[in-house]
Each structure stands twice: as structure tokens, then as C-alpha cells.
Design a protein around this motif. Structure first.
Motif, PDB file in Angstrom:
ATOM      1  N   MET A 204     -10.338   0.119 -21.282  1.00 26.86           N
ATOM      2  CA  MET A 204      -9.050   0.047 -20.603  1.00 26.86           C
ATOM      3  C   MET A 204      -8.998   1.053 -19.461  1.00 26.86           C
ATOM      4  O   MET A 204      -8.505   0.755 -18.363  1.00 26.86           O
ATOM      5  N   ALA A 205      -9.517   2.257 -19.704  1.00 26.41           N
ATOM      6  CA  ALA A 205      -9.540   3.278 -18.657  1.00 26.41           C
ATOM      7  C   ALA A 205     -10.411   2.834 -17.483  1.00 26.41           C
ATOM      8  O   ALA A 205     -10.070   3.077 -16.314  1.00 26.41           O
ATOM      9  N   GLU A 206     -11.533   2.202 -17.770  1.00 23.81           N
ATOM     10  CA  GLU A 206     -12.430   1.729 -16.711  1.00 23.81           C
ATOM     11  C   GLU A 206     -11.761   0.643 -15.880  1.00 23.81           C
ATOM     12  O   GLU A 206     -11.846   0.643 -14.645  1.00 23.81           O
ATOM     13  N   ARG A 207     -11.090  -0.298 -16.551  1.00 23.02           N
ATOM     14  CA  ARG A 207     -10.401  -1.360 -15.821  1.00 23.02           C
ATOM     15  C   ARG A 207      -9.262  -0.784 -14.981  1.00 23.02           C
ATOM     16  O   ARG A 207      -9.018  -1.237 -13.850  1.00 23.02           O
ATOM     17  N   ALA A 208      -8.566   0.201 -15.537  1.00 18.06           N
ATOM     18  CA  ALA A 208      -7.478   0.831 -14.785  1.00 18.06           C
ATOM     19  C   ALA A 208      -8.015   1.507 -13.523  1.00 18.06           C
ATOM     20  O   ALA A 208      -7.380   1.454 -12.460  1.00 18.06           O
ATOM     21  N   GLU A 209      -9.184   2.118 -13.633  1.00 22.00           N
ATOM     22  CA  GLU A 209      -9.792   2.756 -12.461  1.00 22.00           C
ATOM     23  C   GLU A 209     -10.152   1.721 -11.403  1.00 22.00           C
ATOM     24  O   GLU A 209      -9.951   1.940 -10.208  1.00 22.00           O
ATOM     25  N   ARG A 210     -10.670   0.586 -11.850  1.00 22.84           N
ATOM     26  CA  ARG A 210     -10.993  -0.481 -10.906  1.00 22.84           C
ATOM     27  C   ARG A 210      -9.732  -0.971 -10.198  1.00 22.84           C
ATOM     28  O   ARG A 210      -9.719  -1.169  -8.971  1.00 22.84           O
ATOM     29  N   VAL A 211      -8.665  -1.193 -10.967  1.00 25.35           N
ATOM     30  CA  VAL A 211      -7.407  -1.664 -10.395  1.00 25.35           C
ATOM     31  C   VAL A 211      -6.865  -0.642  -9.411  1.00 25.35           C
ATOM     32  O   VAL A 211      -6.413  -0.996  -8.314  1.00 25.35           O
ATOM     33  N   GLN A 212      -6.900   0.623  -9.802  1.00 28.17           N
ATOM     34  CA  GLN A 212      -6.406   1.704  -8.954  1.00 28.17           C
ATOM     35  C   GLN A 212      -7.155   1.727  -7.623  1.00 28.17           C
ATOM     36  O   GLN A 212      -6.534   1.764  -6.544  1.00 28.17           O
ATOM     37  N   GLN A 213      -8.474   1.684  -7.665  1.00 29.91           N
ATOM     38  CA  GLN A 213      -9.271   1.754  -6.445  1.00 29.91           C
ATOM     39  C   GLN A 213      -9.040   0.536  -5.556  1.00 29.91           C
ATOM     40  O   GLN A 213      -8.922   0.655  -4.337  1.00 29.91           O
ATOM     41  N   GLU A 214      -8.976  -0.640  -6.183  1.00 29.47           N
ATOM     42  CA  GLU A 214      -8.772  -1.867  -5.416  1.00 29.47           C
ATOM     43  C   GLU A 214      -7.407  -1.856  -4.733  1.00 29.47           C
ATOM     44  O   GLU A 214      -7.290  -2.184  -3.547  1.00 29.47           O
ATOM     45  N   ALA A 215      -6.352  -1.487  -5.490  1.00 31.25           N
ATOM     46  CA  ALA A 215      -5.009  -1.474  -4.923  1.00 31.25           C
ATOM     47  C   ALA A 215      -4.889  -0.419  -3.824  1.00 31.25           C
ATOM     48  O   ALA A 215      -4.298  -0.680  -2.763  1.00 31.25           O
ATOM     49  N   ASP A 216      -5.429   0.780  -4.052  1.00 33.88           N
ATOM     50  CA  ASP A 216      -5.382   1.831  -3.039  1.00 33.88           C
ATOM     51  C   ASP A 216      -6.078   1.393  -1.754  1.00 33.88           C
ATOM     52  O   ASP A 216      -5.568   1.639  -0.643  1.00 33.88           O
ATOM     53  N   MET A 217      -7.243   0.747  -1.896  1.00 36.82           N
ATOM     54  CA  MET A 217      -7.985   0.302  -0.726  1.00 36.82           C
ATOM     55  C   MET A 217      -7.177  -0.699   0.098  1.00 36.82           C
ATOM     56  O   MET A 217      -7.097  -0.611   1.331  1.00 36.82           O
ATOM     57  N   LYS A 218      -6.532  -1.644  -0.584  1.00 37.20           N
ATOM     58  CA  LYS A 218      -5.785  -2.678   0.125  1.00 37.20           C
ATOM     59  C   LYS A 218      -4.508  -2.123   0.752  1.00 37.20           C
ATOM     60  O   LYS A 218      -4.100  -2.563   1.835  1.00 37.20           O
ATOM     61  N   VAL A 219      -3.881  -1.156   0.076  1.00 36.42           N
ATOM     62  CA  VAL A 219      -2.704  -0.516   0.667  1.00 36.42           C
ATOM     63  C   VAL A 219      -3.101   0.217   1.945  1.00 36.42           C
ATOM     64  O   VAL A 219      -2.416   0.108   2.979  1.00 36.42           O
ATOM     65  N   GLU A 220      -4.203   0.962   1.902  1.00 39.25           N
ATOM     66  CA  GLU A 220      -4.646   1.707   3.083  1.00 39.25           C
ATOM     67  C   GLU A 220      -5.030   0.762   4.219  1.00 39.25           C
ATOM     68  O   GLU A 220      -4.750   1.037   5.390  1.00 39.25           O
ATOM     69  N   PRO A 307     -15.414 -21.981  10.935  1.00 33.49           N
ATOM     70  CA  PRO A 307     -14.727 -22.985  10.111  1.00 33.49           C
ATOM     71  C   PRO A 307     -13.221 -22.784  10.184  1.00 33.49           C
ATOM     72  O   PRO A 307     -12.738 -21.643  10.109  1.00 33.49           O
ATOM     73  N   PRO A 308     -12.443 -23.841  10.331  1.00 32.41           N
ATOM     74  CA  PRO A 308     -10.994 -23.690  10.517  1.00 32.41           C
ATOM     75  C   PRO A 308     -10.292 -23.015   9.357  1.00 32.41           C
ATOM     76  O   PRO A 308      -9.258 -22.389   9.532  1.00 32.41           O
ATOM     77  N   GLU A 309     -10.865 -23.117   8.130  1.00 37.48           N
ATOM     78  CA  GLU A 309     -10.190 -22.539   6.965  1.00 37.48           C
ATOM     79  C   GLU A 309     -10.553 -21.081   6.735  1.00 37.48           C
ATOM     80  O   GLU A 309     -10.007 -20.448   5.825  1.00 37.48           O
ATOM     81  N   TRP A 310     -11.465 -20.517   7.529  1.00 36.91           N
ATOM     82  CA  TRP A 310     -11.863 -19.123   7.321  1.00 36.91           C
ATOM     83  C   TRP A 310     -10.700 -18.191   7.647  1.00 36.91           C
ATOM     84  O   TRP A 310     -10.078 -18.280   8.698  1.00 36.91           O
ATOM     85  N   ASP A 311     -10.434 -17.265   6.733  1.00 36.65           N
ATOM     86  CA  ASP A 311      -9.397 -16.264   6.930  1.00 36.65           C
ATOM     87  C   ASP A 311     -10.041 -14.900   6.733  1.00 36.65           C
ATOM     88  O   ASP A 311     -10.429 -14.546   5.622  1.00 36.65           O
ATOM     89  N   LEU A 312     -10.153 -14.120   7.783  1.00 37.62           N
ATOM     90  CA  LEU A 312     -10.859 -12.854   7.733  1.00 37.62           C
ATOM     91  C   LEU A 312     -10.051 -11.757   7.058  1.00 37.62           C
ATOM     92  O   LEU A 312     -10.550 -10.658   6.869  1.00 37.62           O
ATOM     93  N   LEU A 313      -8.820 -12.041   6.662  1.00 37.88           N
ATOM     94  CA  LEU A 313      -8.004 -11.073   5.950  1.00 37.88           C
ATOM     95  C   LEU A 313      -7.687 -11.543   4.552  1.00 37.88           C
ATOM     96  O   LEU A 313      -6.732 -11.109   3.929  1.00 37.88           O
ATOM     97  N   ASP A 314      -8.510 -12.447   4.009  1.00 33.30           N
ATOM     98  CA  ASP A 314      -8.206 -13.017   2.691  1.00 33.30           C
ATOM     99  C   ASP A 314      -8.458 -12.054   1.546  1.00 33.30           C
ATOM    100  O   ASP A 314      -8.207 -12.368   0.395  1.00 33.30           O
ATOM    101  N   ASP A 315      -8.944 -10.845   1.824  1.00 37.64           N
ATOM    102  CA  ASP A 315      -9.119  -9.849   0.763  1.00 37.64           C
ATOM    103  C   ASP A 315      -7.779  -9.421   0.165  1.00 37.64           C
ATOM    104  O   ASP A 315      -7.727  -8.789  -0.872  1.00 37.64           O
ATOM    105  N   PHE A 316      -6.675  -9.767   0.834  1.00 40.15           N
ATOM    106  CA  PHE A 316      -5.369  -9.439   0.271  1.00 40.15           C
ATOM    107  C   PHE A 316      -4.952 -10.465  -0.774  1.00 40.15           C
ATOM    108  O   PHE A 316      -3.950 -10.274  -1.460  1.00 40.15           O
ATOM    109  N   ASP A 317      -5.696 -11.582  -0.895  1.00 36.56           N
ATOM    110  CA  ASP A 317      -5.342 -12.606  -1.864  1.00 36.56           C
ATOM    111  C   ASP A 317      -5.863 -12.220  -3.237  1.00 36.56           C
ATOM    112  O   ASP A 317      -6.845 -11.520  -3.347  1.00 36.56           O
TER     113      ASP A 317
END
Length: 317
Positions: A204-220, A307-317
Motif C-alpha cells: 500500500m505504501a509503494e502504491r501510494a508513493e507511485r500515486v503521489q509521484q504521478e499526481a505531483d508530476m502532472k500538477v507541475e 495521425p488526426p487522433e494523436w493528442d500530445l497532452l494525453d498524459d493527463f488522461d
């Protein structure tokens, strides 16, 4: 090596795209230049197409079998599109080279399994030490990792060979696959009592760290585009945390000023946009368009189209 480390292998993706790049290289070398007549350029492209078809036909012959549709067929179609001025995308190149990728599937599988084995050997040793696994348990764990690697390698090869697959599909899958997928279930059947409780707490701690890092990166990343205020940063953090595949409501995360609720409609992108002011949305869309324009120019330099469907900011999805 911590289990919280990133556990994805990109070897098959790199190899697959490299093989797909055969078409890009051959055609970019033979694209029409600014000088010369259209007839001369067309003749030069036809010569290069013929050379490419011969090379790939020889490769397919060495592979021991031929697909119903060969790489030469795909490249011929792409060459005709170039000559007629029709758009050609990286996905077209991928589809044209799929017969070769299918023939290479056994090799790609072996490379993927070998790369994953290097990681899982270390993970097995760490788990054996932490939870004092018996010899039989250690062998069972190694066997599980091996079987899991084989399963994931086959799924990857199946995806590469699937009709209609796109480069975006491959990129998404490469981000999602982890060598420890399913480990919780295996360890739950292996451990008991205090050891199992300790394992669950650590996971659980490891998953929380992953979530924390991912969310922080996207916020920044978003803040660098639109300059979020403190309240918005907190809201976006919650949205991105909920959108992570590792998120669990029982996690305790730093950076959240309140309880993380439900993302409206379950759409991370729309939830994120709903937090922004009109001027910020305008800045966000401007950045999206800028990146797409830059990518379009890079593709056009190779004679390709985005390609028309490519979205270069889709990391927010």
C-alpha cells in the motif's frame, strides 16, 4: 532495488518501432526534393521502392514463412500514396511493417522475458529476505515471475500483430505493463499472519508513493502551462491521484488539502479542465495546439503526417 521503482520494460516497443522505422528511413531518403521535375522525382522514388521491396522480401524469406500480406505490399501502397500526394502517417508505417513484426514475435518475446527476468531476480531476492521465504516458496515465486513474464510477452506480441493497432496503443500498453502485476494475489496465497499483514502494508505504501509521484508530476506540468493557484493545485492533485491505476481510497497522500472525492463523470481530462478559469483553458489549448503544430512540422520533414487522433497532452488522461 525497491518494489516502488518503475517496473516497465520498453525493449519490445523500441525494437518494434525500430523495425517499423525501416519504412520511414527508406522513404525519407527517397522523398521528392525541391529540385528536379516531378517525373524525375517519381522515377527516383520508384527505384528506391524496388530496392526496399527486394530487401524486405529477402528478409521475409529468411524468416521461414510469409504472411498473406507482405511488407513489400504495404510499402508499395505507401509509395503510391507518396506519389499521389496522399497523407502517410506513422501508423501507416506500422501497419506496413506488421508482417515483419509478426515473424519476429518469437524473438521479441524472448527479449522481453530476458529483460524482465533481470528485474524479477532482484525482486525475488528482496522479497525472500524481507519475508523469510522458505526454499520452496522462493522457487514458487521465481516460477510465478517467469510465468507472468511469458504471459505479458505473449500479450505484447499479440497486440503488435493485431489488426488496426496504432503506435498510441503500443505506447499506452508500454506504460501500463508492470512485472509485478498480480503479485499481491500470489503473496496472499503464500504468506500468512504478521508476514502477510506486513506485505500488504508495504505494498500500500509503494502504491501510494507511485500515486503521489504521478499526481505531483502532472500538477507541475499543468502549472507550467497555466499557472495554477494554491486551491487549483490541490484540486488538480486530487483529480490526478484518483485517475492513477494505483489509487486506493485508503491511501494517505501528501499534498491534498482535503478528502479526495469522486471525479465527475470519471473523465480525468474533463475534471481537470473544469478546475481551470477561462483564461487558463485558453492557455492550455494554445499549448496543446503549439505542440501539435511542432509535431506536425517534424513529421512533414519526413514526408509524413500526424495521425488526426494523436493528442500530445494525453498524459493527463
Amino acid at each position: 532495488m525497491s518494489l516502488a521503482s518503475s517496473l516497465r520494460s520498453f525493449v519490445p516497443l523500441v525494437i518494434g518501432l525500430a523495425v517499423g522505422g525501416i519504412g520511414v528511413t527508406l522513404f525519407s531518403d527517397s522523398l521528392p526534393g525541391r529540385e528536379g521535375t516531378p517525373e524525375a522525382r517519381a522515377r527516383q522514388l520508384e527505384v528506391e521502392l524496388e530496392k526496399a521491396e527486394k530487401r524486405l522480401a529477402a528478409f521475409e524469406g529468411k524468416s521461414g514463412r510469409r504472411s498473406a500480406r507482405t511488407v513489400g505490399d504495404g510499402m508499395r501502397d505507401i509509395g503510391e500514396d507518396f506519389l499521389e500526394g496522399r497523407p502517410v502517417t506513422p501508423d501507416d508505417i506500422l501497419r506496413a511493417t506488421q508482417p515483419v513484426l509478426r515473424n519476429l514475435a518469437p524473438i521479441l518475446d524472448r527479449l522481453r522475458v530476458r529483460e524482465q527476468t533481470r528485474m524479477t531476480d532482484s525482486m525475488s531476492g528482496e522479497l525472500a529476505r524481507k519475508y523469510e521465504l522458505t526454499g520452496a516458496q522462493q522457487e514458487a515465486l521465481k516460477g510465478w515471475f517467469a510465468a507472468n513474464a511469458e504471459k505479458q510477452a505473449k500479450a505484447w506480441s499479440d497486440l503488435i500483430g493485431r489488426d488496426g493497432v496504432t503506435l498510441e496503443d503500443l505506447a499506452q500498453e508500454s506504460r501500463n505493463v508492470r512485472v509485478d502485476d498480480g503479485l499481491d494475489e500470489f503473496m496472499a496465497a503464500t504468506l500468512g499472519g504478521d508476514k502477510l499483514a506486513a506485505f500488504k502494508t508495504e505494498r500500500m505504501a509503494e502504491r501510494a508513493e507511485r500515486v503521489q509521484q504521478e499526481a505531483d508530476m502532472k500538477v507541475e506540468r499543468l502549472d507550467s502551462m497555466v499557472e495554477l493557484d494554491d486551491a487549483q493545485r490541490d484540486q488538480v492533485f486530487g483529480i490526478m491521484a484518483r485517475g492513477s491505476r494505483d489509487y486506493d481510497p485508503g491511501m494517505k497522500l501528501d499534498g491534498s488539502g482535503g478528502e479526495i472525492g469522486i471525479t465527475p463523470t470519471g473523465d480525468v481530462q474533463q475534471a481537470m479542465l473544469s478546475v481551470l478559469r477561462p483564461d487558463q483553458r485558453e492557455a492550455y489549448e494554445a499549448e496543446r495546439q503549439k505542440r501539435r503544430d511542432d509535431a506536425t512540422r517534424e513529421m512533414e520533414a519526413l514526408g509524413l503526417s500526424l495521425p488526426p487522433e494523436w493528442d500530445l497532452l494525453d498524459d493527463f488522461d
